[in-house]
Design an enzyme around this catalytic site. Sequence first.
Site, short mmCIF file in Angstrom:
data_model
loop_
_atom_site.label_atom_id
_atom_site.label_comp_id
_atom_site.label_asym_id
_atom_site.label_seq_id
_atom_site.Cartn_x
_atom_site.Cartn_y
_atom_site.Cartn_z
N ASP B 60 23.99 16.25 25.13
CA ASP B 60 24.27 17.36 25.87
C ASP B 60 24.46 18.49 25.12
O ASP B 60 24.73 18.51 23.38
CB ASP B 60 25.59 17.02 26.02
CG ASP B 60 26.06 18.03 27.80
OD1 ASP B 60 25.57 19.48 27.74
OD2 ASP B 60 26.38 17.13 29.27
N ARG B 71 35.87 15.88 37.19
CA ARG B 71 34.86 14.49 37.95
C ARG B 71 34.55 13.36 36.52
O ARG B 71 33.48 13.01 36.65
CB ARG B 71 34.05 15.59 38.59
CG ARG B 71 33.09 16.35 38.27
CD ARG B 71 32.62 17.04 38.44
NE ARG B 71 31.45 18.21 37.96
CZ ARG B 71 32.79 19.61 37.49
NH1 ARG B 71 33.75 19.94 37.27
NH2 ARG B 71 32.03 20.02 36.46
N LYS B 84 30.73 17.41 23.96
CA LYS B 84 30.93 16.09 24.95
C LYS B 84 30.02 15.50 24.54
O LYS B 84 30.72 13.77 24.69
CB LYS B 84 30.17 16.12 25.85
CG LYS B 84 30.61 17.62 26.89
CD LYS B 84 30.37 18.01 28.78
CE LYS B 84 30.61 18.91 29.29
NZ LYS B 84 30.22 19.07 30.56
N MET B 130 17.86 23.28 37.04
CA MET B 130 16.71 22.77 37.01
C MET B 130 15.49 23.32 36.68
O MET B 130 14.80 22.11 36.51
CB MET B 130 16.22 23.99 39.05
CG MET B 130 14.78 23.60 39.81
SD MET B 130 15.28 21.78 39.82
CE MET B 130 14.73 22.10 41.54
N ALA B 131 15.67 24.33 35.82
CA ALA B 131 14.84 24.12 34.07
C ALA B 131 14.65 23.15 33.34
O ALA B 131 13.84 22.56 33.16
CB ALA B 131 15.27 25.19 33.66
N CYS B 186 26.74 22.79 40.32
CA CYS B 186 28.37 22.32 40.30
C CYS B 186 29.21 23.72 40.57
O CYS B 186 30.18 23.93 41.43
CB CYS B 186 28.33 20.94 39.54
SG CYS B 186 27.93 20.04 40.13
#
Lengths: 66, 249
Positions: B60, B71, B84, B130-131, B186
């Site tokens: 990430d 979440r 992250k 999406m990419a 999101c």
Amino acid sequence: MKIHVNEQVLELAENINIEQLLVHLDKPLIGSAVAVNQDIISRSHWADTILNEGDNISLFQAIAGG
Amino acid sequence: MLNDDELLRYSRHLLLEDVGETGQQALKNAKVLIIGMGGLGSPASLYLAAAGVGHIVLNDFDHIEVSNLQRQISYQSDDIGEAKVEVAKRKLQQINPEIKVRSINKAMPEIQLTMELTMADLVLDCTDNMASRQLINKSCVDAKVPLIVGAAIRFEGQLMFFDHSETDSPCYHCLFPGSEEQTLNCSNSGIIGPVVGTIGTLQALEAIKYFVGLPSGIKNKLKLFDGKSLDWQTFTINKDPKCTVCGQH
Ligand SMILES: [Zn+2]
């Protein structure tokens, strides 16, 4: 002809293809996926897939969230 | 061979006929690449680390923000601002010091992703756009690496599994062609934590089953989850012979 689209009954005057259905329902052609009786139909086959009486159509959008 | 600590740690796996010592050793040898360490990657990586997947690579490029904490259960308030993958790596090592965890703190270009895939047995797509999903799909098709895709938005989840080691496998692009599409994510649509958590957890379950040699119930299927009714729908994904990613070309 009667079909089901996302569990709603839809009456159509004649047999149409998937592309025509999306236009009829005013759904975007981009980003949509379509299944006929639980089988997903590739976009390249939308124009040559004619819907029949009693077909169960599922329409849903690509989601990318995570 | 499992050591004494591992025999104790994984004793509830060892009781299962479908896992046993052979399955646990397979998990220990397994190499998984998890791309995206948000609401899907958090539970997926926590479960895979706990289960003893021996080699976990986390990718990430984001830093933890306060709006993630609703979440993304790998992180807590005093992690805000940290990368992250670094926080998640630390967490996974705390859960299970028997495994190896590596972090890649950047958006991987295609060439690096291709290189990583030569070292991966399985990929989890836990990304949020999406990419990235199209790039991961294409790279996994080319490298013949199996791919478990999760996605979630609002109260909806999607889950699918493609075994790209099989040449006749369909791919994500057969289902959703086009990366330019305006897709829901999101930050523009909102998301309920347990919905994305359910999908991430099931990505981990499918990964464990794959590593121990159990057949997947979702191969070439798309599972749609409705978090309001708790209903699941199952669709068959057919290979598109004209697919520009997995078709004849
Ligand atoms: Zn394809």
